[in-house]
Design a protein around this motif. Structure first.
Motif, mmCIF file in Angstrom:
data_model
loop_
_atom_site.group_PDB
_atom_site.id
_atom_site.type_symbol
_atom_site.label_atom_id
_atom_site.label_comp_id
_atom_site.label_asym_id
_atom_site.label_seq_id
_atom_site.Cartn_x
_atom_site.Cartn_y
_atom_site.Cartn_z
ATOM 1 N N GLY A 1 0.825 -1.208 0.000
ATOM 2 C CA GLY A 1 0.000 0.000 0.000
ATOM 3 C C GLY A 1 0.858 1.256 0.000
ATOM 4 O O GLY A 1 0.571 2.224 -0.714
ATOM 5 N N ALA A 2 1.931 1.213 0.775
ATOM 6 C CA ALA A 2 2.791 2.390 0.855
ATOM 7 C C ALA A 2 3.438 2.678 -0.501
ATOM 8 O O ALA A 2 3.461 3.832 -0.958
ATOM 9 C CB ALA A 2 3.866 2.168 1.913
ATOM 10 N N ILE A 3 3.958 1.633 -1.133
ATOM 11 C CA ILE A 3 4.592 1.820 -2.441
ATOM 12 C C ILE A 3 3.574 2.389 -3.425
ATOM 13 O O ILE A 3 3.799 3.386 -4.108
ATOM 14 C CB ILE A 3 5.134 0.479 -2.979
ATOM 15 C CG1 ILE A 3 6.259 -0.032 -2.074
ATOM 16 C CG2 ILE A 3 5.621 0.636 -4.408
ATOM 17 C CD1 ILE A 3 6.731 -1.408 -2.424
ATOM 18 N N ASP B 1 0.803 3.874 -2.869
ATOM 19 C CA ASP B 1 0.419 5.232 -2.508
ATOM 20 C C ASP B 1 1.445 6.257 -2.986
ATOM 21 O O ASP B 1 1.087 7.293 -3.550
ATOM 22 C CB ASP B 1 0.326 5.337 -0.976
ATOM 23 C CG ASP B 1 -1.104 5.552 -0.559
ATOM 24 O OD1 ASP B 1 -1.991 5.141 -1.353
ATOM 25 O OD2 ASP B 1 -1.332 6.139 0.505
ATOM 26 N N GLY B 2 2.690 5.923 -2.743
ATOM 27 C CA GLY B 2 3.771 6.833 -3.143
ATOM 28 C C GLY B 2 3.735 7.105 -4.628
ATOM 29 O O GLY B 2 3.798 8.253 -5.082
ATOM 30 N N PHE B 3 3.618 6.033 -5.421
ATOM 31 C CA PHE B 3 3.557 6.196 -6.874
ATOM 32 C C PHE B 3 2.383 7.077 -7.266
ATOM 33 O O PHE B 3 2.518 8.012 -8.049
ATOM 34 C CB PHE B 3 3.423 4.832 -7.561
ATOM 35 C CG PHE B 3 4.732 4.258 -7.975
ATOM 36 C CD1 PHE B 3 5.276 4.573 -9.216
ATOM 37 C CD2 PHE B 3 5.448 3.403 -7.145
ATOM 38 C CE1 PHE B 3 6.480 4.049 -9.608
ATOM 39 C CE2 PHE B 3 6.657 2.872 -7.530
ATOM 40 C CZ PHE B 3 7.177 3.188 -8.763
ATOM 41 N N VAL B 4 1.224 6.748 -6.694
ATOM 42 C CA VAL B 4 0.019 7.464 -7.091
ATOM 43 C C VAL B 4 0.138 8.944 -6.747
ATOM 44 O O VAL B 4 -0.135 9.816 -7.556
ATOM 45 C CB VAL B 4 -1.222 6.844 -6.420
ATOM 46 C CG1 VAL B 4 -2.441 7.733 -6.637
ATOM 47 C CG2 VAL B 4 -1.478 5.452 -6.972
ATOM 48 N N ARG B 5 0.641 9.201 -5.526
ATOM 49 C CA ARG B 5 0.650 10.583 -5.091
ATOM 50 C C ARG B 5 1.702 11.418 -5.829
ATOM 51 O O ARG B 5 1.440 12.539 -6.231
ATOM 52 C CB ARG B 5 0.897 10.643 -3.570
ATOM 53 C CG ARG B 5 0.441 11.955 -2.976
ATOM 54 C CD ARG B 5 0.448 11.899 -1.460
ATOM 55 N NE ARG B 5 -0.447 10.878 -0.916
ATOM 56 C CZ ARG B 5 -0.351 10.436 0.341
ATOM 57 N NH1 ARG B 5 0.595 10.889 1.136
ATOM 58 N NH2 ARG B 5 -1.211 9.549 0.799
ATOM 59 N N HIS B 6 2.885 10.840 -5.992
ATOM 60 C CA HIS B 6 3.981 11.669 -6.497
ATOM 61 C C HIS B 6 4.202 11.581 -8.000
ATOM 62 O O HIS B 6 4.879 12.406 -8.575
ATOM 63 C CB HIS B 6 5.273 11.308 -5.775
ATOM 64 C CG HIS B 6 5.194 11.567 -4.314
ATOM 65 N ND1 HIS B 6 5.040 12.832 -3.789
ATOM 66 C CD2 HIS B 6 5.202 10.718 -3.246
ATOM 67 C CE1 HIS B 6 4.977 12.756 -2.470
ATOM 68 N NE2 HIS B 6 5.060 11.471 -2.124
ATOM 69 N N LEU B 7 3.643 10.579 -8.620
ATOM 70 C CA LEU B 7 3.879 10.445 -10.054
ATOM 71 C C LEU B 7 2.568 10.455 -10.842
ATOM 72 O O LEU B 7 2.387 11.235 -11.762
ATOM 73 C CB LEU B 7 4.650 9.135 -10.325
ATOM 74 C CG LEU B 7 5.140 8.928 -11.737
ATOM 75 C CD1 LEU B 7 6.097 10.037 -12.140
ATOM 76 C CD2 LEU B 7 5.828 7.583 -11.864
ATOM 77 N N PHE B 8 1.655 9.574 -10.447
ATOM 78 C CA PHE B 8 0.431 9.390 -11.235
ATOM 79 C C PHE B 8 -0.397 10.662 -11.282
ATOM 80 O O PHE B 8 -0.713 11.180 -12.352
ATOM 81 C CB PHE B 8 -0.413 8.253 -10.642
ATOM 82 C CG PHE B 8 0.136 6.882 -10.934
ATOM 83 C CD1 PHE B 8 1.504 6.681 -11.070
ATOM 84 C CD2 PHE B 8 -0.710 5.792 -11.084
ATOM 85 C CE1 PHE B 8 2.006 5.422 -11.331
ATOM 86 C CE2 PHE B 8 -0.209 4.535 -11.352
ATOM 87 C CZ PHE B 8 1.148 4.350 -11.464
ATOM 88 N N ARG B 9 -0.737 11.167 -10.087
ATOM 89 C CA ARG B 9 -1.664 12.292 -10.053
ATOM 90 C C ARG B 9 -1.104 13.542 -10.730
ATOM 91 O O ARG B 9 -1.800 14.156 -11.535
ATOM 92 C CB ARG B 9 -2.071 12.583 -8.613
ATOM 93 C CG ARG B 9 -3.185 11.643 -8.186
ATOM 94 C CD ARG B 9 -3.842 12.110 -6.904
ATOM 95 N NE ARG B 9 -4.482 10.955 -6.285
ATOM 96 C CZ ARG B 9 -4.480 10.720 -4.988
ATOM 97 N NH1 ARG B 9 -3.884 11.567 -4.159
ATOM 98 N NH2 ARG B 9 -5.077 9.660 -4.509
#
Lengths: 342, 669
Positions: free
Chosen positions: B414-416, B418-426
């Motif tokens: 979940g942490a990984i 989340d990190g991707f989604v927050r800092h790259l995807f969005r």
């Protein structure tokens, strides 16, 4: 100038490539100069080629790559249609010929050997050789029997069941040669048949080709870029440059009287005594001549030792034995050693 | 670079460079205006997004048109419906016979009723397939056939596997015939070729989901619809390879056909097609693999088989069962690839007669074996069943395992994620969606003008404008962002691996083996482990896309660098290059066109997988196509599908033409 014994007659053949090539077909011949062609983006592969091929001769078309020799031969076989000019095969004009008639001619009267062999990879040697008969709808037994005869002729016996990729280059071309003879054609086209082979094999195949022709007596149109090969096998040679036929002559005449500097350049490296015949070198008959005569048709190379070891001129006779002249040491020595002099 | 030209000869350079310079300036201008928010806000609204009253809404007319076409339209005396249903009936005959023989049993009408014949017993089919494997690829392949068969038998997936196999077999048959005919026709008439090529492009990039429903309209619900979808998806490479193989034949082969006096039919059947056999079989291999892939996807519209087991397993969270079936698909893919490749690379050899049945005792044997087994099973039906004692089912075991994995690693995963989604995807998604559509279209148009010419620019402008004017621009950008991220990550992983593998023969061989295997796997298979580990959403979708798109990202740099001529390497060494200098100054520049082609393949593969990720809940155009299947919205599905197709064609054209341009400049024609 109509030659009754001609089997192929090319009359002012042009083959142009590029946009609007068709339009140029209707123009007067003298309008088709370099300016017109260059201005219209047309590339002349063959320009104004006129020649006759006589029954039973070995006619070699010699030229460097891009000289138009392949294009000219493909016009003769109907593989491509000439832009202008007439091309007679026997009685048929190949320009605008009925496709069915062309198929008939190809099935029975002409055949071709290709530079890259063009063997069918999925067929055995025997099936490859029998292929032209298969196209004609001849039964399997009959065509294979004929193919077996030909494997003997080209010395491929024992390899009938091989596939092309299992043969050496020389053997592959033997298959190509056998296949082109299956239908016993009148005119035999060979498109640089030995160019893809190693020099030693090439020489061996040339010998074999001459041996075959000695028994078959076909009319042969042979393309090559190798002047030595041309000299070796030709009755007559046509030399092409930039789509034009520069000179058509016997090997000997090409060497004696090259039409221009371009032809002379080719002949320079050729050892004359291997091309020139005694007859054309002979001087007038003289009282001094003695000893057994030499034939006018013999190559200088073959009579050189005879003439050189004789103190006096040697008489030259024609095929019937009549003395037509004499040949002496000086002439032979000049021929052998002076080939760079011209 | 521009400066360098100015430097050399100022006057001429200005004249020569001017149009290109203007275009380059234009590109920069558009980019800056589109990206800088302050400038963007100054633009009129319609440049950013077309107002809804300007949009075309072709979905409804398309729906009405297709409904009319499939229900009432007539061609001459027949209704279209009758024709298509008739066609379906014709194709259904061999399919149902094959399914009957392999799985369901056949009902044969006899005087006074029907006789039900049992299906082929497993042992006869296994033995016959093993014999075929031995004939095609040798003893090890035969062993592999037996192993794979037993995998299906033991896990009780035999019937499903055979249903899949039957569908693949018929799809391959139809696809091969259609493909060869179209390919040969395109070779004969080059005009047809230039018409068919873009059609194939669309067929290959159009999401399967988007044309499933129209096919259902015309051909009715059932296995035939799935089959036709499969053929549409899998046939183009067969046709393309046929044309290519015919075109690559040396001209002398065609001249030989003429000189032997062949009729047009003889020329094609006796000379050209057999001589081009090798190339045809390359296409055949691709046809087989794509057919398997599509047959699995088609389980979404109820084509049974292994794909259905996976789908049901994923839906009901019986992950163990899904994994078993997924592994089975993997095994089947590897086996089919191995066998069809072996058949393709067989060369005839002397001493082996090649005509008639006599030449193929092994094949004859396997057919005889099947016949004998079939007769046996009619006499003693019990002999057709696999002994129950030997079957095994992972059942709850695997489900439990995945449950444990999810619980144990939930936090870290979940942490990984989340990190991707927050800092790259969005951020990337927001940036792409914010771009004005006109800016993107103009940018692509100018760029394609620079790379190739006005023709390409007009084409790409048209297809991108289509997306904007049908109102799917936001969704298209949503699709694009996922693909962009995935391609970026795949390249970041793949390029270094490729470079390292190219320098080391042993590692190269191993890498090639792994990616060859990965490449044979159907798209669907990639979803299974991803869903099991990461659940639903954009992050698992990205992982699946990266995994699927990785092979070309590795392969092309690897091959490109390995293909740098030895003399160049020696020249670099003799100039005293270090390994790194050699790589940077010689190998990579020389391999750059190949590397770019790899990029375009990676992009195409990414789009191919994107289409399937709709199943794990992504939100772009691909979702629209899936929704179209469930709600039978034909028009919406088609247009959204075309949108994806157009996006991937745009990306592909830009990159491949760029690569071609580079290749010309490097003199590698």
């Amino acid at each position: 100038m109509f030659d009754n014994s001609s089997i192929i007659r090319c009359r002012k053949i042009w083959k142009l490539y590029g946009p609007g090539a068709e339009a140029a077909a209707g123009l007067r011949a003298d309008a088709l100069d370099d300016d017109y062609l260059g201005g219209h983006g047309l590339v002349p592969a063959v320009r104004d080629a006129t020649l006759d091929i006589r029954k039973g001769e070995i006619f070699v078309i010699m030229g460097l790559s891009g000289s138009g020799k392949s294009t000219l031969v493909r016009c003769m076989t109907g593989l491509i249609e000439a832009t202008r000019g007439d091309l007679f095969f026997g009685e048929d004009n190949l320009r605008g010929i009925d496709p069915k008639r062309l198929i008939e001619i190809r099935r029975h009267k002409i055949s071709m050997v290709f530079q890259d062999f063009a063997l069918l990879p999925h067929l055995t040697v025997l099936d490859n050789i029998a292929f032209p008969l298969r196209v004609q709808g001849i039964g399997r037994e009959e065509r294979l029997a004929r193919a077996r005869e030909l494997t003997d002729l080209v010395a491929l016996k024992g390899r009938e069941d091989r596939f092309p990729h299992e043969l050496s280059g020389g053997q592959q071309q033997r298959v190509g040669i056998a296949r082109s003879l299956t239908t016993d054609p009148e005119v035999w086209f060979l498109d640089e048949p030995f160019s893809a082979l190693d020099p030693l094999i090439r020489h061996e195949m040339q010998d074999e080709f001459l041996r075959l022709q000695a028994t078959l007596h076909k009319t042969i149109v042979f393309i090559t870029h190798d002047f030595e090969e041309a000299i070796r096998i030709a009755d007559r040679i046509a030399i092409m440059q930039d789509g034009r036929i520069v000179q058509v002559d016997t090997p000997e005449q090409l060497i004696l009287k090259p039409a221009d500097e371009y032809v002379a350049e080719f002949t320079r490296k050729i050892p004359r005594h291997r091309v020139m015949r005694t007859g054309s070198l002979a001087g007038p008959a003289t009282e001094l001549a003695s000893g057994s005569p030499v034939l006018a048709s013999a190559l200088i190379a073959d009579v050189a030792s005879r003439v050189l070891t004789s103190d006096r001129p040697v008489p030259v006779v024609d095929a019937k034995g009549a003395i037509i002249g004499a040949i002496d040491r000086e002439r032979v020595i000049n021929t052998i050693f002076a080939h760079g002099a011209r | 670079m521009v400066a360098a030209v100015f430097w050399k000869s100022p006057q001429r350079a200005v004249l020569m460079i001017r149009p290109r310079l203007i275009m380059l300036l234009g590109l920069g201008l558009i980019a800056v205006t589109s990206i800088v928010p302050a400038l963007r806000e100054a633009l009129p609204d319609w440049v950013v997004r077309l107002p809804s009253e300007w949009l075309l809404e072709p979905a409804e007319p398309i729906n009405r048109f297709l409904a009319w076409l499939s229900r009432r339209a007539e061609i001459g005396p027949f209704e279209v419906k009758e024709i298509t249903r008739g066609l379906a009936a014709i194709i259904e005959v061999p399919l149902s016979v094959l399914q009957g023989v392999l799985v369901k049993g056949v009902e044969v009408p006899v005087p006074g009723g029907e006789v039900r014949l049992a299906a082929l017993p497993w042992w006869a089919l296994t033995a016959a397939l093993a014999l075929f494997g031995q004939w095609a690829a040798g003893r090890r392949a035969a062993g592999m056939v037996v192993l794979v068969c037993f995998y299906f038998l033991v896990l009780d997936l035999w019937d499903e596997a055979m249903l899949t196999l039957a569908s693949v077999a018929i799809a391959v048959m139809v696809g091969a015939i259609v493909g060869v005919v179209l390919g040969a026709a395109a070779h004969r008439w080059p005009r047809l070729d230039s018409f068919l090529n873009p059609v194939y492009d669309v067929m290959q990039t159009l999401p399967v989901f988007s044309y499933l429903v129209p096919i259902l309209l015309f051909f009715g619900f059932g296995p035939v619809a799935a089959l036709i979808a499969t053929v549409i998806y899998a046939m183009p490479p067969m046709a393309r390879n046929t044309t290519l193989a015919l075109r690559r034949l040396p001209p002398s082969i065609s001249e030989l056909a003429s000189m032997a006096g062949c009729s047009p039919r003889q020329r094609l059947l006796l000379v050209l097609l057999p001589a081009a056999r090798q190339g045809l079989l390359t296409g055949f291999n691709q046809l087989v693999m794509l057919s398997l892939s599509a047959v699995i996807i088609a389980s979404v519209i109820g084509a049974g088989g292994l794909g259905n087991v996976v789908l049901q397993g994923l839906k009901s969270m019986q992950l163990g069962r899904a994994l078993e079936a997924g592994l089975g698909i993997t095994l089947m893919a590897i086996l089919l690839d191995r066998l069809s490749r072996a058949v393709a690379s067989r060369r005839p050899s002397h001493g082996r007669a090649t005509t008639g049945w006599k030449g193929h005792p092994v094949l004859l044997g396997s057919v005889a074996l099947m016949l004998w087994g079939w007769l046996m099973v009619q006499a003693a039906p019990a002999s057709g069943a696999f002994p129950e004692a030997l079957t095994w089912n992972s059942g709850r075991l695997l489900d439990g395992f995945f449950g444990w994995v999810n619980v144990t690693f939930a936090d870290s995963i979940g942490a990984i994620s989340d990190g991707f989604v927050r800092h790259l995807f969005r951020p990337l998604k927001a940036a792409l969606v914010a771009l004005p559509w006109l800016g993107v279209v103009l940018f692509v148009a100018l760029l394609s003008c620079l790379i190739r010419g006005v023709g390409l620019a007009l084409g790409l402008t048209a297809i991108l404008t289509f997306i904007a004017i049908t109102g799917y621009w936001d969704m298209a950008m949503t699709s694009l962002y996922l693909v962009t991220i995935s391609v970026l990550i795949a390249t970041l992983i793949g390029f270094p691996i490729g470079v390292v593998a190219a320098q080391n023969a042993r590692l190269g061989g191993l890498t090639a083996l792994v990616i060859d295997t990965l490449q044979t796997l159907p798209t669907f298979v990639y979803l299974i482990p991803v869903v099991m580990l990461f659940g639903l959403g954009d992050f698992p979708a990205m992982v699946a896309i990266v995994a699927f798109a990785l092979p070309p990202a590795i392969r092309y740099p690897m091959d490109g660098i390995a293909r740098v001529p030895g003399s160049l390497i020696e020249a670099a060494d003799m100039a005293g290059c270090t390994r790194l200098q050699r790589l940077l100054h010689v190998q990579i520049p020389y391999a750059l066109p190949e590397i770019m082609l790899g990029l375009s393949q990676t992009v195409l593969m990414a789009f191919g997988m994107l289409v399937i990720t709709a199943l794990v809940g992504t939100r772009g155009l691909e979702q629209e196509t899936l929704v179209a299947v469930s709600k039978a919205k034909v028009g919406e599905g088609l247009i959204a599908g075309l949108g994806i197709s157009f996006l991937s064609i745009t990306a592909d054209r830009l990159i491949t033409h760029g690569a071609a341009r580079l290749r010309r400049r490097l003199g590698q024609v």
